[in-house]
Design a protein around this motif. Sequence first.
Motif: not given
Length: 126
Positions: A27-49
């Motif tokens: 809670p309340l920690k800072w981060e860069f926008p983003g998240g988990k790469v879902e099955p079947g996604e590339t990291p670039a696709q996950a970033l865009s989503r």
Amino acid sequence: MLQVVAAVVEREGRILIGQRRPEQSHPLKWEFPGGKVEPGETPAQALSRELEEELGIRSAEGREIARYEYSYPGKSPILLIFWEVSGFQGEPRNRIFHDLRWEPRSRLGDYDFLEGDTEFVRRLAG
């Protein structure tokens, strides 16, 4: 291994960071926008989503600038993949964060980032 993408979105010398909500894990920690790469996604696709979900921006593109494994206590290791975002459509707006700020690199060390991000923040702010 779980992969997580994190976006370094920079504008006029400032980087966009988000603060997690009080009810979330870390809670309340800072981060860069983003998240988990879902099955079947590339990291670039996950970033865009993820950037569309979190900031309402579309067609995000960029390049990978860092990656490393990190293990939170009691959890399996994750692979953190940091991306420099070079372009997107739309204007970033807060869709999920407790707070969203544009900060110069030199100030990033003043924020209480997620433990997994601190090594990268030191490099980026240095």
